[in-house]
Write a protein that holds these residues in place. Structure first.
Motif, short mmCIF file in Angstrom:
data_model
loop_
_atom_site.label_atom_id
_atom_site.label_comp_id
_atom_site.label_asym_id
_atom_site.label_seq_id
_atom_site.Cartn_x
_atom_site.Cartn_y
_atom_site.Cartn_z
N PHE A 42 2.66 7.87 5.97
CA PHE A 42 3.47 7.65 7.17
C PHE A 42 4.76 8.47 7.10
O PHE A 42 5.16 9.12 8.07
CB PHE A 42 3.78 6.16 7.30
N ARG A 43 5.44 8.44 5.96
CA ARG A 43 6.69 9.18 5.81
C ARG A 43 6.46 10.68 5.87
O ARG A 43 7.25 11.42 6.47
CB ARG A 43 7.37 8.80 4.49
N ARG A 79 -4.86 14.92 9.68
CA ARG A 79 -3.92 13.90 9.23
C ARG A 79 -3.37 13.19 10.47
O ARG A 79 -2.90 13.85 11.41
CB ARG A 79 -2.78 14.52 8.42
N ALA A 80 -3.43 11.88 10.47
CA ALA A 80 -3.01 11.13 11.65
C ALA A 80 -2.38 9.81 11.26
O ALA A 80 -2.73 9.20 10.23
CB ALA A 80 -4.20 10.89 12.58
N SER A 81 -1.46 9.37 12.10
CA SER A 81 -0.77 8.10 11.93
C SER A 81 -0.63 7.49 13.32
O SER A 81 0.09 8.02 14.17
CB SER A 81 0.61 8.37 11.31
N VAL A 82 -1.37 6.40 13.58
CA VAL A 82 -1.41 5.78 14.91
C VAL A 82 -1.02 4.32 14.78
O VAL A 82 -1.56 3.59 13.93
CB VAL A 82 -2.80 5.91 15.54
N HIS A 83 -0.11 3.88 15.63
CA HIS A 83 0.44 2.54 15.52
C HIS A 83 0.54 1.93 16.91
O HIS A 83 1.19 2.48 17.80
CB HIS A 83 1.81 2.59 14.85
N GLY A 84 -0.10 0.78 17.11
CA GLY A 84 -0.11 0.13 18.41
C GLY A 84 0.37 -1.31 18.34
O GLY A 84 0.26 -1.97 17.30
N ASP A 112 0.85 -1.19 0.00
CA ASP A 112 0.00 0.00 0.00
C ASP A 112 0.89 1.24 0.00
O ASP A 112 1.22 1.79 1.05
CB ASP A 112 -0.91 0.00 1.24
N PRO A 113 1.32 1.68 -1.18
CA PRO A 113 2.25 2.82 -1.23
C PRO A 113 1.65 4.11 -0.68
O PRO A 113 2.39 4.97 -0.18
CB PRO A 113 2.57 2.94 -2.73
N GLU A 114 0.32 4.27 -0.76
CA GLU A 114 -0.29 5.48 -0.21
C GLU A 114 -0.11 5.55 1.30
O GLU A 114 0.15 6.61 1.86
CB GLU A 114 -1.77 5.52 -0.57
#
Length: 885
Positions: free
Chosen positions: A205-206, A384-389, A198-200
């Motif tokens: 994320f970057r 815009r959000a990036s959440v990682h658990g 999933d390049p999007e």
């Protein structure tokens, strides 16, 4: 038998049998149980760095040796499956192996009489000498929580079984979200969706990881830690078991939180083809506390094994120390967030990394982590959000869903971060800052916000109303008034949340029986764990049927039979409607179970009592709406006619052989399922999808015909992904604290709870949840801390586990503010008008960050260090003002 009577509160304090620990087999004689009772004791491993070799019972006095031992070698496969989870965690540790976790049982010791059992239990619980081990094995250093978090900020982790990721971008057409694109995972190198790169997601994320290029942006990084805690509920786990060897029926009585899951789990443990066990019959009692602390507990496995190998009925009852050793715990956490705002004080983006410290096996880790990650941005509009658990497993007893499913842990991080951002970086009132950024639901086409998953907020949620009420409250407006002259510091803090209730795929059953003496019996699949489920269902049934109500909870068998009967039709599979027993979470009663119960009551009222009343009144053509308008206090009361009571109506139904029992199923997934049933030639549209009638609870259930197809709920998003969550309740706390440098104490002295609960079914139940949630939040924030060696040996009890005392909670000046619902109710015109929300866990979520923010205010908001970054909060860790001791 084991059901708590309607006056359960009085029964609990007058010595009646309410909890599983109150019962003995002689109390169940009317159900065929023998009177004698054996007693079971779990022998547990104390080490995870050396192999367990054997039990040397010669070390025990001869009269204290068990009558029978159940060990791993007794669980031959087939039929047994010596596992308590899908992760291959063994129920009983075999000889020669290293324990999977501290406190893992190696054997079940059975004693035929209580005196010997008690003496042996005291000796074995104090000294596990009969367990013989091999030499210790070399192990590497265990990383700290801070180190695990640092690794995870680069999406690197070892020992992880569960991950959750949410990526959101609402700034471009069509955006990027779970709702629009589907769930993503991380394969160690890049993000993946539907097994394809999933390049999007990688690009988003970057982009969010890059340093800000806009000099007008303000950013803040916040790292927080919360500790592992124990449920510490009123009643340690206890139960009775008996295998009737004549019929092969395994009878279990216990206070479980997940009766719907216990039976299939036990069937897997004992083996579907076990010739000794033909059926499992589960009877539930009140649990004496739960809120996730008993959900999917392994206790039921050991009770079942003890019963299968005991020659007669057996009792397994943890004492408090054993509950600390082997009971479910709450996840400790480490959370790091980076929040960015523009010069206008509006949130622009957020990154969050969540590490939850789990136990030996998954339990409910997936659900806990998913909810924690979904709530990482709270009730706020973050474009815009990036959440990682991630959940990291450790060699300790299972860690479950207790006290909020991971949401309080992320709320502590976010709400303290926003306070710091508002006060120190933006110079804004912290509540006004929140109010400017809260999510708002849709009120018409083209408006409204989305949650972190990108799901449109179709249904009512009162984020703005909660913040506005707190901003205007006198406690907030007077927070800077001079308060203390004795050196004690006073501060007021606020925190809010938007908490999902239900599971997003909620399959709910209910059954109602009208008795010959004019009473109502209700069966429910949910359980009462102190949140008022029984009283709420009593009230809902009484409002509709106007008669005394008895409620039986934790029901499994009758609903399993009805489920199979409905599933055999095939209609639900075609419509995509889920049939299952669902979860029994604390937040499901008011919205889900009450709705299906009301529909069941209405079915009996409209389809059975109304026709019977026409016969008894001699008015066969009397309109239904006229009769329904005349239904009051359990009787039809028409002018110029004697009242027709419920008992008389039941007698008429008996005379004609008509049904006095109804069972129904409803399914919620972003809306309720519905159907039109054809009964006696008349069509009846209802917001349920299955309905059945019988002449008694034991009778054959007859299903009416459907008129037209079933109408499934709109449960999927554009990408055909199931909606993660769509029902939310808002909540918030204003908390006033006193910090005494001289005494080294922090005391909560003021607390205002703001709730988006809808119309309370029973105000006393709401108030009980508010009070209990506040006490749990205070306890977690200021007191509780589980020693590292929990799970091993007799080292943990209330002598080392600090809890609030009476004086810590009774002197608080407390207030509850309920935010009213709009006329359209919870669903805001998108379905039936329902006016109750689930708020069982929301009452505790914001207590901890509100206390931390109050401490920062008491310390003068001088710098970032004023905001506590870890719980439990200690005065010794605070940067006290100069000149203070």
């Amino acid at each position: 038998m084991a059901d708590t009577p309607p006056d359960a509160r009085r029964q609990k304090i007058t010595g009646a049998k309410v909890f599983a620990s109150d019962y003995r087999p002689r109390d169940l004689a009317d159900e065929g149980w023998p009177a004698d009772c054996a007693h079971a004791l779990l022998l547990r491993s104390s080490h995870v760095d050396r192999p367990y070799l054997r039990l040397d019972l010669d070390l025990l006095p001869a009269d204290l040796r068990p009558d029978k031992l159940v060990r791993a070698q007794d669980l031959t496969s087939p039929p047994y499956r010596n596992q308590i989870s899908a992760e291959s965690v063994q129920a009983l540790l075999p000889e020669g192996e290293v324990a999977d976790y501290l406190g893992q049982p190696v054997a079940i010791a059975l004693y035929g009489d209580f005196v010997r059992f008690r003496r042996a239990a005291q000796e074995l619980r104090e000294d596990a000498g009969p367990l013989v081990y091999g030499p210790p094995q070399a192990t590497g250093p265990t990383p700290t929580t801070a180190q695990e978090l640092e690794e995870w900020t680069h999406l690197r982790a070892t020992g992880a079984r569960r991950q959750a990721h949410f990526l959101l971008d609402t700034t471009v057409p069509q955006g990027y979200s779970h709702w629009s694109r589907g769930r993503v995972t991380f394969d160690g190198t890049s993000f993946v969706r539907d097994n394809q790169p999933d390049p999007e997601a990688d690009e988003l994320f970057r982009a969010l990881a890059a340093e800000p290029t806009d000099p007008t942006e303000t950013q803040l990084v916040t790292t927080t830690f919360t500790q592992q805690t124990d449920p510490a509920f009123l009643e340690p786990e206890s139960g009775l078991g008996w295998l009737d060897r004549t019929t092969g029926a395994l009878h279990l009585l216990l206070g479980t939180q997940s009766p719907h899951g216990d039976v299939p789990d036990l069937r897997r443990l004992l083996g579907a083809g076990n010739p000794a066990v033909s059926s499992i019959r589960l009877t539930t009692t009140d649990s004496g506390g739960g809120f996730g602390g008993r959900d999917k507990s392994p206790f039921a496995f050991y009770l079942a094994l003890a019963a299968v190998f005991s020659p007669g009925p057996v009792r397994l009852a943890y004492d408090r120390r054993e509950q600390f050793q082997g009971g479910l715990k709450r996840h400790g956490s480490a959370v790091r967030s980076l929040v960015r705002t523009g010069p206008d004080g509006r949130l622009r983006s957020m990154r969050s990394f969540i590490v939850l410290r789990g136990g030996v096996e998954a339990n409910l880790n997936g659900a806990v982590l998913g909810l924690a990650a979904l709530h990482a941005t709270g009730p706020y509009r973050v474009p815009r959000a990036s959440v990682h658990g991630i959940v990291l497993e450790r060699a300790i007893p299972a860690v479950g869903s207790m006290r909020g499913f991971g949401i309080p842990q992320v709320a502590f991080n976010l709400e303290t971060a926003l306070d710091r951002l508002a006060v120190l970086r933006l110079g804004m009132d912290p509540i006004a800052f929140r109010l400017a950024n809260v999510l708002r639901p849709h009120t018409g086409p083209g408006d409204g916000d989305v949650d972190l998953a990108g799901t449109p907020l179709r249904f009512h949620v009162a984020n703005a109303e909660i913040c506005a009420a707190a901003l205007a409250h006198p406690l907030w407006r007077t927070r800077n008034d001079p308060r203390r002259a004795d050196g004690t510091l006073y501060g007021v803090g606020f925190a809010c949340c938007m908490e999902a209730f239900g599971t997003s795929q909620d399959s709910v059953y209910s059954a109602v029986h009208l008795t010959d003496d004019g009473r109502v019996e209700v069966w429910g699949q949910n359980v009462d764990m102190g949140q008022g489920a029984r009283r709420s269902l009593e009230q809902a049934a009484r409002e509709l049927l106007g008669a005394p109500v008895d409620v039986r909870l934790g029901v499994v068998g009758p609903f399993e039979k009805f489920e199979k009967q409905v599933d055999d039709l095939g209609e639900h599979r075609l419509a995509g409607i889920k049939l299952s027993h669902g979860a029994s979470s604390a937040s499901k009663t008011a919205f889900f179970h009450v709705h299906v119960l009301r529909e069941t009551c209405r079915a009996l009222l409209r389809l059975r009592l109304v026709p019977a009343a026409r016969t008894l009144l001699g008015l066969p053509t009397l309109a239904e709406d006229v009769l329904l308008a005349a239904w009051r206090d359990g009787a039809f009361r028409l002018p110029d006619h004697a009242p027709v009571s419920l008992a008389a109506l039941v007698a008429e139904l008996r005379r004609t052989g008509a049904a006095t029992y109804a069972v129904a199923h409803g399914y919620f997934c972003n809306g309720w399922s519905s159907a039109t049933f054809r009964v006696d030639g008349v069509a009846h549209a209802m917001d349920i999808d299955a309905l059945g009638f019988a002449t008694s609870p034991e009778g054959q259930v007859l299903l009416p015909e459907y008129q037209g197809p079933l109408r499934p709920p709109p449960g999927e998003g554009p990408g055909k992904a199931t909606v993660p969550r769509s029902l939310y309740a808002a909540a918030g706390h204003l908390v006033g604290v006193e910090v005494s440098p001289r005494q080294g104490t922090i005391r909560v002295v003021d607390a205002v709870t703001f709730l988006d609960a809808g119309d309370p079914l029973l105000p006393s139940v709401i108030e009980g949840q508010v009070e209990g949630g506040l006490a749990m939040g205070i306890s977690h924030t200021l007191f509780e801390e589980l020693p590292e060696e929990a799970g091993a040996g007799p080292f943990v009890n209330f002598d080392r586990y600090r809890m609030p005392r009476y004086a810590d909670v009774t002197a608080i000046r407390r207030e509850t503010v309920l935010v009213p619902l709009p006329p359209g109710g919870v669903l805001a015109g998108g379905g039936p008008v329902l006016r109750h929300k689930g708020i069982g866990e929301a009452t505790m979520t914001t207590v901890s960050p509100a206390i931390a923010n109050a401490v920062a205010h008491a310390l003068g908001h001088t710098d970032d260090r004023c905001w506590p970054a870890a719980t439990p909060i200690r005065v010794a860790d605070l940067p006290l003002p100069a000149g203070r001791p």
